[in-house]
Write a protein that holds these residues in place. Sequence first.
Motif, mmCIF file in Angstrom:
data_model
loop_
_atom_site.group_PDB
_atom_site.id
_atom_site.type_symbol
_atom_site.label_atom_id
_atom_site.label_comp_id
_atom_site.label_asym_id
_atom_site.label_seq_id
_atom_site.Cartn_x
_atom_site.Cartn_y
_atom_site.Cartn_z
ATOM 1 N N VAL A 21 0.989 -1.281 0.209
ATOM 2 C CA VAL A 21 0.117 0.105 -0.035
ATOM 3 C C VAL A 21 0.964 1.271 0.094
ATOM 4 N N SER A 22 2.005 1.232 0.769
ATOM 5 C CA SER A 22 2.882 2.416 0.704
ATOM 6 C C SER A 22 3.557 2.785 -0.446
ATOM 7 N N ARG A 23 3.840 1.560 -1.141
ATOM 8 C CA ARG A 23 4.325 1.696 -2.577
ATOM 9 C C ARG A 23 3.497 2.424 -3.575
ATOM 10 N N LEU A 24 2.380 1.898 -3.332
ATOM 11 C CA LEU A 24 1.192 2.386 -4.262
ATOM 12 C C LEU A 24 0.996 3.872 -4.096
ATOM 13 N N GLU A 25 0.922 4.203 -2.749
ATOM 14 C CA GLU A 25 0.807 5.613 -2.522
ATOM 15 C C GLU A 25 1.860 6.531 -3.076
ATOM 16 N N GLN A 39 -1.664 2.343 -13.011
ATOM 17 C CA GLN A 39 -2.685 1.509 -13.271
ATOM 18 C C GLN A 39 -2.468 0.118 -13.132
ATOM 19 N N ALA A 40 -1.535 -0.527 -13.740
ATOM 20 C CA ALA A 40 -1.244 -1.916 -13.574
ATOM 21 C C ALA A 40 -0.803 -2.320 -12.029
ATOM 22 N N ALA A 44 -3.143 -4.604 -9.495
ATOM 23 C CA ALA A 44 -2.448 -5.810 -8.843
ATOM 24 C C ALA A 44 -2.585 -5.624 -7.433
ATOM 25 N N LEU A 45 -2.561 -4.369 -6.803
ATOM 26 C CA LEU A 45 -2.878 -3.977 -5.111
ATOM 27 C C LEU A 45 -4.151 -4.286 -5.017
ATOM 28 N N VAL A 46 -5.173 -4.141 -5.743
ATOM 29 C CA VAL A 46 -6.399 -4.140 -5.676
ATOM 30 C C VAL A 46 -6.960 -5.743 -5.654
ATOM 31 N N ARG A 47 -6.247 -6.491 -6.296
ATOM 32 C CA ARG A 47 -6.632 -8.242 -6.452
ATOM 33 C C ARG A 47 -5.872 -8.806 -5.196
#
Length: 176
Positions: A21-25, A39-40, A44-47
């Motif tokens: 989550v931190s990486r995505l933020e 987006q990719a 992946a995070l949501v899955r």
Amino acid sequence: MDADSLIERIKSDHRRVLAEVSRLESLLARGGATRPAPQAKLDALVRMLEREFGTHMAAEDEALYPAVVAVVPAAKGSVEPLHDEHAELRAMLERLRETMGEPGGAERDEQVTVQVADLAALLRIHIRKEESLVLSVAARLLRPQDIDAIVKRMHPERSGEGARPTTTAPTKGDAR
């Protein structure tokens, strides 16, 4: 598996989810959510979160929390809000999934970024509470059958059972 190993596995799952989550933020802070790389990674995070919510959170709701409350009934008042937070986290993830399905653009990107930040904030708070209120005592309290039930629910593929994703947390009226 013993109780200490189980608790460490749960904490390891927590660390892994929070790191993702931190990486995505960080990635979202550097640019719009509709750019291909974010987006990719967002997909992946949501899955990954959907899998974790269907196994890890479900194991907590269905096995860990009831086991702790069975041994320490006074813990019910501390555990019930954790169930509620699981329900809220699932709802937030569903809203994020819906927002991601909307046409791309600056407004949608901003909504995605805000929703990810909100989800991350609640996850961090929830995990801190869970580790201090439940996991800190669970290792001393869990019986072998409780540990087995939690492991089977967290890893249904290892027990021959199919995963049963849980979409709602038990209500406060449940006699768990």
